[in-house]
Design a protein around this motif. Sequence first.
Motif, short mmCIF file in Angstrom:
data_model
loop_
_atom_site.label_atom_id
_atom_site.label_comp_id
_atom_site.label_asym_id
_atom_site.label_seq_id
_atom_site.Cartn_x
_atom_site.Cartn_y
_atom_site.Cartn_z
N ALA A 1 8.71 7.60 7.46
CA ALA A 1 8.95 8.83 6.69
C ALA A 1 9.37 8.49 5.27
O ALA A 1 9.77 7.36 4.97
CB ALA A 1 10.02 9.67 7.38
N ILE A 2 9.28 9.48 4.38
CA ILE A 2 9.58 9.27 2.96
C ILE A 2 10.91 9.91 2.62
O ILE A 2 11.16 11.07 2.96
CB ILE A 2 8.46 9.87 2.09
N ASN A 3 11.75 9.16 1.96
CA ASN A 3 13.03 9.68 1.47
C ASN A 3 12.78 10.34 0.12
O ASN A 3 12.42 9.68 -0.86
CB ASN A 3 14.03 8.53 1.33
N ILE A 4 12.98 11.66 0.04
CA ILE A 4 12.66 12.38 -1.20
C ILE A 4 13.66 12.08 -2.32
O ILE A 4 13.47 12.54 -3.45
CB ILE A 4 12.58 13.90 -0.98
N PRO B 1 0.84 -1.20 0.00
CA PRO B 1 0.00 0.00 0.00
C PRO B 1 0.87 1.24 0.00
O PRO B 1 2.08 1.18 0.30
CB PRO B 1 -0.78 -0.13 1.31
N GLY B 2 0.29 2.37 -0.34
CA GLY B 2 1.09 3.60 -0.33
C GLY B 2 0.28 4.80 -0.74
O GLY B 2 -0.88 4.70 -1.15
N GLU B 3 0.92 5.96 -0.62
CA GLU B 3 0.29 7.21 -1.01
C GLU B 3 0.44 7.44 -2.51
O GLU B 3 1.48 7.13 -3.09
CB GLU B 3 0.90 8.40 -0.25
N VAL B 4 -0.59 7.98 -3.12
CA VAL B 4 -0.58 8.32 -4.54
C VAL B 4 -0.66 9.83 -4.66
O VAL B 4 -1.57 10.46 -4.12
CB VAL B 4 -1.76 7.66 -5.29
N TYR B 5 0.30 10.40 -5.37
CA TYR B 5 0.36 11.84 -5.58
C TYR B 5 0.03 12.11 -7.04
O TYR B 5 0.65 11.53 -7.94
CB TYR B 5 1.75 12.39 -5.28
N ASN C 1 7.67 2.56 0.02
CA ASN C 1 8.66 2.20 1.03
C ASN C 1 8.93 3.37 1.96
O ASN C 1 9.25 4.48 1.51
CB ASN C 1 9.96 1.76 0.35
N LYS C 2 8.82 3.12 3.23
CA LYS C 2 9.04 4.15 4.24
C LYS C 2 10.34 3.86 4.99
O LYS C 2 10.78 2.71 5.08
CB LYS C 2 7.87 4.22 5.22
N GLU C 3 10.93 4.91 5.56
CA GLU C 3 12.18 4.79 6.29
C GLU C 3 12.08 5.50 7.63
O GLU C 3 11.17 6.29 7.86
CB GLU C 3 13.34 5.37 5.46
#
Length: 351
Positions: free
Chosen positions: A160-163, A110-114, A138-140
């Motif tokens: 958190a998200i690695n940009i 699952p994840g966020e969709v932008y 993938n979160k860190e």
Amino acid sequence: MFFHQDATFDQLSIHRVGNKSQEEFYILSEQPVPLENDDVLPPLLMQYFMSPFAKVNEVYRLFHPNGELALNEIYHFTKQFFKEQLAFHEYSQQIAKHLYEVCMHPKIKPGEVYVVSLNNVQIEGENYDAVGIFKSENKETYLKVYPNQGGFQLDYEEEAININKLDKGVIIVNVEEEEGYKVLVVDQTNKTEAVYWKDDFLKIKIRNDDFNQTGNYLKVYKNFVNEKLDDMFELEKADKIDLLNKSLNYFKEKETFDQEEFEEEVIGNPIAATMFNDFRSGFEDEFDSPFQSSFDIADKAVKKMEASYKTVLKLDKNFHVYLHGKREYIEKGFDEEKGMNYYKLYFENES
């Protein structure tokens, strides 16, 4: 070539999509994310969304397997948005719901969709509007260090998200609508379940331009030399490397590819040329990507394929022999006294 440094976005909507096969759900936001008075977040988001596309050369098109482009869901909704028949936020919701419907592999995360609307995206020298669809899976965990009472305090933030690590993304450029638009894709996960992004969600196929004609021709010829020539000819490893070097040099030295010229100068054998034509036809049929008898050679595609051409003879763990040309200057033999193979090299100067 894709150039995004002057690109901007004026609308952003975020939704969350779960795995349908795991009976997870999707969550649709009620409105876009307000960014009008934020001077920090937009540049960070642009870095996150766009920087992975800096080295993308392949251009795709949206399509549908039965030939009816209008049945491609992404094409249908994107066309409505570009023609201002569908509001941006509603468009983003439709995209998220469609993504949810294709998340059927049990290992899809699952994840966020932008979803963003982009301005001044430059591709192949022209500026266009575009839409971007991105997914973070993938979160860190990040450590945060900050001053506190004459020393430092340590804290952390989970999930958190690695940009600098975009998982999946697509940019659909508002040009060549009737052919399925120009589409650029990033997919950082190469696992089996990851094919849903390109195959099920987007339904894309490679655009058969000069870049892809060049790269695919080199790829097909390399596979032909390594896999099929042994069926008819007895070739040593050095012979195969020599044939690959000839093909690579042809594409490096010429500006335009000509099929008859390639068969004469590189393959140099009518029987082998016929075998290669049959092998190439199989690729064309399998991938629905016909080769032209003549096309402009794309230097970037040549450089990309050069890295996959192996021109080294590895002899046990003792020697590596790099072959760049002049096949006649290397001979292979067998020493009966030592019971070992050997190569004899001829050269004029030692450096």
